[in-house]
Every structure is written in structure tokens, then in C-alpha cells.
Write a protein that holds these residues in place. Sequence first.
Motif, PDB file in Angstrom:
ATOM      1  N   LEU A   1       0.833  -1.196   0.000  1.00 38.57           N
ATOM      2  CA  LEU A   1       0.000   0.000   0.000  1.00 38.57           C
ATOM      3  C   LEU A   1       0.871   1.250   0.000  1.00 38.57           C
ATOM      4  N   ASP A   2       1.937   1.212   0.791  1.00 39.14           N
ATOM      5  CA  ASP A   2       2.862   2.336   0.856  1.00 39.14           C
ATOM      6  C   ASP A   2       3.475   2.602  -0.520  1.00 39.14           C
ATOM      7  N   ARG A   3       3.840   1.550  -1.217  1.00 43.80           N
ATOM      8  CA  ARG A   3       4.415   1.714  -2.549  1.00 43.80           C
ATOM      9  C   ARG A   3       3.393   2.259  -3.541  1.00 43.80           C
ATOM     10  N   GLY A   4       2.144   1.807  -3.422  1.00 42.64           N
ATOM     11  CA  GLY A   4       1.099   2.326  -4.298  1.00 42.64           C
ATOM     12  C   GLY A   4       0.889   3.821  -4.091  1.00 42.64           C
ATOM     13  N   LEU A   5       0.890   4.247  -2.841  1.00 38.13           N
ATOM     14  CA  LEU A   5       0.723   5.673  -2.545  1.00 38.13           C
ATOM     15  C   LEU A   5       1.933   6.476  -3.004  1.00 38.13           C
ATOM     16  N   THR A   6       3.118   5.859  -2.927  1.00 34.98           N
ATOM     17  CA  THR A   6       4.316   6.522  -3.433  1.00 34.98           C
ATOM     18  C   THR A   6       4.207   6.762  -4.935  1.00 34.98           C
ATOM     19  N   ILE A   7       3.638   5.793  -5.650  1.00 36.78           N
ATOM     20  CA  ILE A   7       3.409   5.952  -7.089  1.00 36.78           C
ATOM     21  C   ILE A   7       2.475   7.132  -7.356  1.00 36.78           C
ATOM     22  N   LEU A   8       1.383   7.209  -6.606  1.00 39.93           N
ATOM     23  CA  LEU A   8       0.437   8.304  -6.798  1.00 39.93           C
ATOM     24  C   LEU A   8       1.092   9.661  -6.568  1.00 39.93           C
TER      25      LEU A   8
ATOM     26  N   LEU B   1      -3.621   0.283  -9.582  1.00 42.21           N
ATOM     27  CA  LEU B   1      -4.104   1.658  -9.439  1.00 42.21           C
ATOM     28  C   LEU B   1      -4.893   2.080 -10.678  1.00 42.21           C
ATOM     29  N   ARG B   2      -4.429   1.631 -11.839  1.00 45.35           N
ATOM     30  CA  ARG B   2      -5.137   1.954 -13.076  1.00 45.35           C
ATOM     31  C   ARG B   2      -6.510   1.282 -13.097  1.00 45.35           C
ATOM     32  N   ARG B   3      -6.573   0.053 -12.628  1.00 46.17           N
ATOM     33  CA  ARG B   3      -7.836  -0.690 -12.594  1.00 46.17           C
ATOM     34  C   ARG B   3      -8.866   0.024 -11.731  1.00 46.17           C
ATOM     35  N   ARG B   4      -8.399   0.674 -10.650  1.00 47.11           N
ATOM     36  CA  ARG B   4      -9.311   1.392  -9.754  1.00 47.11           C
ATOM     37  C   ARG B   4      -9.527   2.843 -10.183  1.00 47.11           C
ATOM     38  N   GLY B   5      -8.926   3.239 -11.288  1.00 43.60           N
ATOM     39  CA  GLY B   5      -9.152   4.586 -11.817  1.00 43.60           C
ATOM     40  C   GLY B   5      -8.252   5.657 -11.258  1.00 43.60           C
ATOM     41  N   PHE B   6      -7.248   5.276 -10.459  1.00 45.50           N
ATOM     42  CA  PHE B   6      -6.365   6.277  -9.867  1.00 45.50           C
ATOM     43  C   PHE B   6      -5.206   6.648 -10.795  1.00 45.50           C
ATOM     44  N   LEU B   7      -4.913   5.774 -11.762  1.00 41.44           N
ATOM     45  CA  LEU B   7      -3.929   6.069 -12.797  1.00 41.44           C
ATOM     46  C   LEU B   7      -4.569   5.855 -14.158  1.00 41.44           C
ATOM     47  N   SER B   8      -3.982   6.490 -15.157  1.00 42.28           N
ATOM     48  CA  SER B   8      -4.444   6.315 -16.527  1.00 42.28           C
ATOM     49  C   SER B   8      -3.223   6.377 -17.438  1.00 42.28           C
ATOM     50  N   THR B   9      -3.386   5.933 -18.665  1.00 40.69           N
ATOM     51  CA  THR B   9      -2.310   6.026 -19.657  1.00 40.69           C
ATOM     52  C   THR B   9      -2.815   6.854 -20.828  1.00 40.69           C
ATOM     53  N   PRO B  10      -2.038   7.874 -21.240  1.00 41.22           N
ATOM     54  CA  PRO B  10      -2.453   8.667 -22.403  1.00 41.22           C
ATOM     55  C   PRO B  10      -2.601   7.791 -23.637  1.00 41.22           C
ATOM     56  N   ALA B  11      -3.492   8.176 -24.531  1.00 44.41           N
ATOM     57  CA  ALA B  11      -3.772   7.376 -25.727  1.00 44.41           C
ATOM     58  C   ALA B  11      -2.492   7.079 -26.505  1.00 44.41           C
ATOM     59  N   GLY B  12      -2.293   5.807 -26.814  1.00 41.18           N
ATOM     60  CA  GLY B  12      -1.142   5.398 -27.600  1.00 41.18           C
ATOM     61  C   GLY B  12       0.169   5.357 -26.835  1.00 41.18           C
TER      62      GLY B  12
ATOM     63  N   TYR C   1       2.341   6.793 -17.342  1.00 41.35           N
ATOM     64  CA  TYR C   1       1.185   6.983 -16.470  1.00 41.35           C
ATOM     65  C   TYR C   1       0.936   8.456 -16.103  1.00 41.35           C
ATOM     66  N   ILE C   2      -0.349   8.786 -16.037  1.00 39.11           N
ATOM     67  CA  ILE C   2      -0.825  10.056 -15.499  1.00 39.11           C
ATOM     68  C   ILE C   2      -1.910   9.736 -14.478  1.00 39.11           C
ATOM     69  N   LEU C   3      -2.359  10.745 -13.740  1.00 36.55           N
ATOM     70  CA  LEU C   3      -3.432  10.509 -12.774  1.00 36.55           C
ATOM     71  C   LEU C   3      -4.737  10.165 -13.476  1.00 36.55           C
ATOM     72  N   GLY C   4      -5.524   9.309 -12.855  1.00 31.37           N
ATOM     73  CA  GLY C   4      -6.801   8.903 -13.421  1.00 31.37           C
ATOM     74  C   GLY C   4      -7.969   9.708 -12.884  1.00 31.37           C
ATOM     75  N   SER C   5      -9.138   9.429 -13.422  1.00 34.35           N
ATOM     76  CA  SER C   5     -10.342  10.202 -13.092  1.00 34.35           C
ATOM     77  C   SER C   5     -10.787  10.022 -11.645  1.00 34.35           C
ATOM     78  N   ALA C   6     -10.409   8.910 -11.002  1.00 34.22           N
ATOM     79  CA  ALA C   6     -10.831   8.676  -9.618  1.00 34.22           C
ATOM     80  C   ALA C   6     -10.274   9.747  -8.685  1.00 34.22           C
TER      81      ALA C   6
END
Length: 266
Positions: free
Chosen positions: A14-21, A54-65, A69-74
Motif C-alpha cells: 500500500l505504501d508503494r502504491g501511494l508513493t506511485i500516486l 491503481l489503473r484498474r481502480r481509476g487512480f492512474l491512466s495512460t495517455p492514448a497510444g 502513467y498520469i493521474l486517473g479520473s478517480a
Amino acid sequence: MPKKVAQVPFIQSLDRGLTILQAVATSRQPVTLGELSELLGVDRSSAFRLAQTLRRRGFLSTPAGRKDYILGSAIWTLSRQYDWSNMLVRVAHQELKALAQGLNETAHLAIREGRSALFIDSVHAHHVIVVAGQTGELVPLYATAHGKALLADLGEKELHHIFGADSLQKFTKTTIKTIPALSRECVTIRDHGYATDDAEYMEGIRCVAAPIRLNTGMIVGSIGISAPASRFLKEHYPSHSKLVMLCAKKIGQLLSVSDEVSEQSA
């Protein structure tokens, strides 16, 4: 014998996931998988699984093509639903109250709202004559100590983006009227750690305010006091500003991640 620091338990994944965010949120460019792997000190497959979760939960996203990673809509959804100003009030109110009581002057807590500073909490002095600013009041960023404290880290280009190229509205004879002058004022505020308002918005009123900073340096609010110039003399600026800056620092520390937790999650 040195005092033993108690270890705070935490979940490493969890700590690593938050570090990514945090890393993605503070980066001006999309963050690559390789950068995340290096940041976390783990192999690319482990970093990929964390990022994809994180991407699956909407916290990260990938720009088209792309695969970075960028921040997601969540993140946007949560931030829109949460009342940050109410959180700041809850954390800061006791310090605001102590400041008002210590100087026996009206104290305000403010955040930025567009081109204005919004007072989100106030504690009034016990005087016959007090400053009448109320919670919920909007005041100009460039003409008040609270507003200028919120602008402290901005340069001339960023100030032009906020206020445009036109001259600034004049409220009194001491109001700052141009963006270059405001930019120079911001440099002074950064150097001194506090902003002043010598009757720039209201005749006969002096104010001093300091930016509230997280331990990352980000400004999230401002706190300060206002009083009639007949009672708040210019020679009071050094002593009053010292107490205001101390109050702002305490609030920033309350809002920030503790050094102990930061060290353990490194």
C-alpha cells in the motif's frame, strides 16, 4: 542513551502504491514504468502490477497510444467530493484561536478561490473596534496580506495568467496596481516568510499573513491578523509577523506527513 523511536506498522504494498500516486501527481510529464521501478527499488514486473492495480481502480491512466502513467479520473472525483476547506478549518481552528487570543486581534484563515482569497474561518478580538471581515467573505488576492501570502510562490508569467494584462483595480492609494509590482512583492514575501497589507484594500486597516505550507513546500492556505492602523502600528510588524509565521508553520506540520513515517516508508 538515545531514546528508542516506536516503529509504526505499515503495509509495504500500500505504501508503494501511494508513493506511485505522489510521484505521478507531482511530475509535469507522464511517468514511465522504468521511473516507477527505480523510484520504488523494485523490478519492473512488480512496479507494473502496482501501477496496473491503481489503473484498474481509476487512480492512474495512460495517455492514448502511450504506456506511461498520469493521474486517473478517480483522483478528480474524490477531490471534487471532498470539502478541503472544511478539513483545513478542523485542523487549523485551535491555532487560529490561539493567534487571535495571543495578539487580541481578529485572525483569519484563507484559501485561494480564483482571483480572490476566501476567508474560511475567523476568530475576532475582544475590542470595541474590530476588523469586520467574516467567514465566507472574498477579498482580492493582490490587495490583501492573506491573498498575497497565497500568491507568494508565483512569478510574473503566472500572475499575468491569473489577472490578465490590464492594470489592477485600485482600492486605496497604496493598492498595488501592476503585475510587475505584484511580482516583486511576491519575491519579498518569499524572502521574509510573510505578507503585509498597509491599508491596500481598506483605509485604516493593517494586516499581516503567512502562507501555510505542507512539508513539500506547497502553499495550501494563509493565516494572519487584521487590526485598525491606530492600534496595529508599523513597528508591530516584526513581532506580529513572528507569531503569525509560527502559527502557519504549526498548521503546516499538522497537515503534513511526519518525518518518522516518511523515513520508514523510504
